[in-house]
Design a protein around this motif. Sequence first.
Motif, mmCIF file in Angstrom:
data_model
loop_
_atom_site.group_PDB
_atom_site.id
_atom_site.type_symbol
_atom_site.label_atom_id
_atom_site.label_comp_id
_atom_site.label_asym_id
_atom_site.label_seq_id
_atom_site.Cartn_x
_atom_site.Cartn_y
_atom_site.Cartn_z
ATOM 1 N N ALA A 19 -2.886 53.501 -16.266
ATOM 2 C CA ALA A 19 -3.825 54.710 -16.693
ATOM 3 C C ALA A 19 -5.209 54.103 -16.612
ATOM 4 O O ALA A 19 -6.097 54.958 -15.778
ATOM 5 C CB ALA A 19 -3.668 55.199 -17.891
ATOM 6 N N ALA A 20 -5.537 53.012 -17.019
ATOM 7 C CA ALA A 20 -7.082 52.192 -16.782
ATOM 8 C C ALA A 20 -7.300 52.320 -15.278
ATOM 9 O O ALA A 20 -8.477 52.155 -15.018
ATOM 10 C CB ALA A 20 -7.046 51.103 -17.359
ATOM 11 N N LYS B 107 -6.352 54.115 -13.020
ATOM 12 C CA LYS B 107 -6.571 55.460 -12.360
ATOM 13 C C LYS B 107 -5.184 55.716 -11.683
ATOM 14 O O LYS B 107 -5.308 56.557 -10.445
ATOM 15 C CB LYS B 107 -7.764 55.636 -11.577
ATOM 16 C CG LYS B 107 -9.050 55.238 -12.407
ATOM 17 C CD LYS B 107 -9.278 56.159 -13.387
ATOM 18 C CE LYS B 107 -10.564 56.081 -13.785
ATOM 19 N NZ LYS B 107 -10.702 56.603 -15.326
ATOM 20 N N THR C 266 -3.660 58.773 -20.465
ATOM 21 C CA THR C 266 -3.624 57.516 -21.319
ATOM 22 C C THR C 266 -2.997 58.089 -22.351
ATOM 23 O O THR C 266 -3.087 59.055 -23.142
ATOM 24 C CB THR C 266 -5.050 57.567 -21.658
ATOM 25 O OG1 THR C 266 -5.928 57.217 -20.571
ATOM 26 C CG2 THR C 266 -5.193 56.163 -22.539
ATOM 27 N N ASN D 179 -0.831 51.956 -20.327
ATOM 28 C CA ASN D 179 -2.180 52.370 -20.252
ATOM 29 C C ASN D 179 -3.083 51.433 -19.299
ATOM 30 O O ASN D 179 -3.963 51.515 -19.048
ATOM 31 C CB ASN D 179 -2.710 52.210 -21.713
ATOM 32 C CG ASN D 179 -2.247 53.235 -22.709
ATOM 33 O OD1 ASN D 179 -2.181 54.375 -21.944
ATOM 34 N ND2 ASN D 179 -2.440 53.370 -23.877
ATOM 35 N N GLU D 180 -2.075 50.206 -18.997
ATOM 36 C CA GLU D 180 -3.070 49.401 -18.041
ATOM 37 C C GLU D 180 -2.898 50.212 -16.917
ATOM 38 O O GLU D 180 -4.068 50.049 -15.930
ATOM 39 C CB GLU D 180 -2.321 47.879 -17.791
ATOM 40 C CG GLU D 180 -2.422 46.997 -18.935
ATOM 41 C CD GLU D 180 -1.705 45.948 -18.690
ATOM 42 O OE1 GLU D 180 -1.303 45.440 -17.463
ATOM 43 O OE2 GLU D 180 -1.830 45.062 -19.586
#
Length: 506
Positions: free
Chosen positions: A333-334, A336, A341, A330-331
């Motif tokens: 995903a954050a 982009k 996510t 998710n890091e």
Amino acid sequence: MGEIRNFRSGNQDEPPPHGGVGPRRLAAIIVGDIASYSRLMQADEEGTHVRVKRIERDLIQPSIVEHHGALVKTTGDGFIAIFDSPVEAVRCSIVIQQNLIGRNASLPKDSRIEYRIGVNLGDVIIEPDDVYGDGVNIASRIEGIAEPGQVYISGAIYEQIKHKVVCGYESLGDRKVKNITDPVRVYRVLPDADAIGRTRGRRENVLIFLLSITVLMIATGVLWYLLVQPGRVGEQAAAPTASPVASPSPQPSSREAAVQTPQPSPSLASSPAPAPSQSPPPLREPEMIAIRGGTFAMGSNDDPTERPVHQVTVKPFSIGKYPVTVQEWNECAAAKACGFTAIGKDNAPITDVSWTDAQQYVAWLARTAKKPYRLPSEAEWEYAARGGTQTKYWWGDKLQPGMAGCKDCGEFAAEQPAKVGSFKPNPFGLHDMGGGVDQWVEDCWRRTYQGAPNDGSAWTGGDCSSHVLRSGSWKNDSRYVRPSNRDGYDTNVRYPTHGFRVALSP
């Protein structure tokens, strides 16, 4: 439009038995058909024809072969295929639909080629270039009620695969279909095992979203009042009172005294204080274990895909102590850099990722950490998983409880994988190198090791429509957690048990 006849059964020079009627067999039948085909042909006849043939050549036929099926025929707007295994038939259907999603992503909705797919298990009559019987008719009727882009299956298929294919199912009840006497139980296949809950909760999600917006608007109003109103009070207190005669002022009350305390200038009072600058949190790199390298016997004689056993020399490298977790994913995903996510506990392994997704993560990690992160090669993964041993499992030749997360490993059975590190590490200090989640490696899938490199490098080149998976998952039985076990899956398709771990060159 002409048909492509690809189906053969038995000796084609022999006449069929029983007075000209072909043999019967029990088979899983896939019937696929293009939604809105007439409209697509009317809008662009030549272009649609070329696109359909390309999909048949590049996607449908290879997927059927990869899943051990046989293409019976293609028509202008569809196809029929049969399989010995209902599991492979459904897996093939999912792969076709998910690959089509990727192909259609950049196209306008009215230009997309979308298939409806129906799957049934039935007794059929086999002819040299066709297949007949109620089993085919039911598959065709199920396809006819399917939504574009969806896979619908009969109850007969569902009973065969419900505990074997990791996906969600939504019961659509008994359906009366044309020219079939008895109603047919129909299920919709959801490749994401959590999708069934999302489908049923769609209305509740909309209500929750609207309620969240309302609460956010109220909170914004309260925040505006708290920030702006004190400034206005300060302006009023600083304004002089016009009086021609000075007169003693009465002692202010405690509340008035508070108002009359020195205030900042109006220009400052009406401006919110600048927020402190926030730097992004430091990168959380996966914990790595250094592997010295060496020579080992790769493969086994337990399965044809693991042969021949061959000597491989692996150079020093580092590999993740655990599979990549939800938090680590998710890091990305954050930032982009990864496509979605993930939902789940932070310390659970990331799942439902394709090989392409895994490559996005390692590319982002290498770029951000400025280190040569990558996926491990298949040889590196097996060498690390064995931990210096040559037994069936890294702990010995017999299954022991509490050593791995799999369906029959003795102490673990659940609907999702355990958090990383829940089981004992192997002699190299690595956790979950067997069970937990299937793990992508760099290599393209090949059915045997014939011609494989012996220097520990990834085996790439040629047809890379599928890549290698290692480890087995919490949904598999114990034979999958052997260090030598290997499997292949479609490169661009996500699957609920698939994850990965990273490697690092020296």
